[in-house]
Design an enzyme around this catalytic site. Structure first.
Site, PDB file in Angstrom:
ATOM      1  N   ASP A 187       0.867  -1.171   0.000  1.00 31.72           N
ATOM      2  CA  ASP A 187       0.000   0.000   0.000  1.00 31.72           C
ATOM      3  C   ASP A 187       0.911   1.230   0.000  1.00 31.72           C
ATOM      4  O   ASP A 187       2.091   1.137   0.375  1.00 31.72           O
ATOM      5  CB  ASP A 187      -0.884  -0.032   1.241  1.00 31.72           C
ATOM      6  CG  ASP A 187      -1.690   1.237   1.409  1.00 31.72           C
ATOM      7  OD1 ASP A 187      -2.431   1.594   0.483  1.00 31.72           O
ATOM      8  OD2 ASP A 187      -1.559   1.875   2.468  1.00 31.72           O
TER       9      ASP A 187
ATOM     10  N   ASP B 238      -0.103   5.105   0.886  1.00 34.90           N
ATOM     11  CA  ASP B 238      -0.286   6.124   1.926  1.00 34.90           C
ATOM     12  C   ASP B 238      -0.429   5.484   3.297  1.00 34.90           C
ATOM     13  O   ASP B 238      -1.292   4.636   3.522  1.00 34.90           O
ATOM     14  CB  ASP B 238      -1.511   6.975   1.592  1.00 34.90           C
ATOM     15  CG  ASP B 238      -1.314   7.739   0.301  1.00 34.90           C
ATOM     16  OD1 ASP B 238      -0.400   8.581   0.256  1.00 34.90           O
ATOM     17  OD2 ASP B 238      -2.051   7.478  -0.670  1.00 34.90           O
TER      18      ASP B 238
END
Length: 229
Positions: free
Chosen positions: A12, A14
């Site tokens: 991922d 952020d």
């Protein structure tokens, strides 16, 4: 514990690679206030890991009279992204422990990908601003697949582009929705929940390994020993 000797890592973006969640909150709060929307802490916690499509869907439900809903969908995304990128420049950094892990993975020849709920433009620009874009041969945005997290689509697409079976992938995630997406994809998962959001959500119990104090405390040696030896 999940079987060892996995073949690829999916990250991922952020809150996992980049310490960008506080910057996103500041930006989104200011942007949405222009349209009469109170993007408070509770709303933000609900949205972490969900993606922009889910955000706009919730806004349409909670603030049906907001003028933002009259703006064409693609233009909403463009305006929000542009506001964030202007705000984030110079304010966003990569987590050093994650960069160290990327160094180790590169030295071992382990392929890596980004699988994020952000738009392709935001992923590309923020990775470039932090000097990490060239680390990732594969980058997938949730806008490129039918369903965002907690559905597994973005991770399955990243594995497909890498040419690696889902069962051979290890996912790194800071959100409960990302953990659910990784497990739905049949992948191993390392959870790195942000302690600034309070205690880790119950969904993190499904991860194969958890660094409860977030990406700052990720241990590359332990990850490699557990999943790649």
């Amino acid at each position: 514990m999940h079987p060892k000797r996995l073949k690829a890592c999916l990250f991922d973006l952020d809150g996992t690679i980049l310490d960008s969640e506080p910057v996103y909150f500041e930006s989104d709060r200011a942007f949405l206030a222009r349209f009469g929307i109170d993007y408070d802490d509770e709303f933000n916690r609900h949205m972490v890991g969900r993606g922009v499509g889910e955000m706009f869907r919730v806004i349409e439900e909670r603030w049906p009279e907001s003028p933002l809903n009259a703006v064409p969908w693609a233009e909403r995304v463009r305006l929000k992204d542009r506001h964030y990128l202007d705000h984030a420049r110079g304010r966003t950094r990569a987590f050093p422990a994650v960069v160290r892990l990327l160094d180790v993975l590169a030295a071992r020849g382990v392929p890596v990908a980004v699988a994020s709920g952000s738009s392709p433009e935001v992923i590309d620009e923020t990775l470039r601003h932090t000097g990490l874009r060239e680390r990732f041969g594969v980058v997938v945005s949730a806008s490129e697949v039918p369903r965002g997290k907690p559905e597994p689509d973005v991770f399955l697409e990243a594995a497909r582009r890498l040419g690696v079976a889902p069962v051979d992938c290890l996912v790194f995630e800071d959100s409960r929705y990302g953990v659910l997406a990784a497990k739905a994809a049949g992948m191993a998962c390392v959870g790195v929940p942000d302690p600034r959001h309070g205690p880790a959500a119950p969904e993190f119990a499904r991860a194969d390994m958890v660094f409860a104090e977030g990406p700052e405390t990720l241990d590359p040696a332990l990850v490699m020993e557990t999943f790649f030896t």
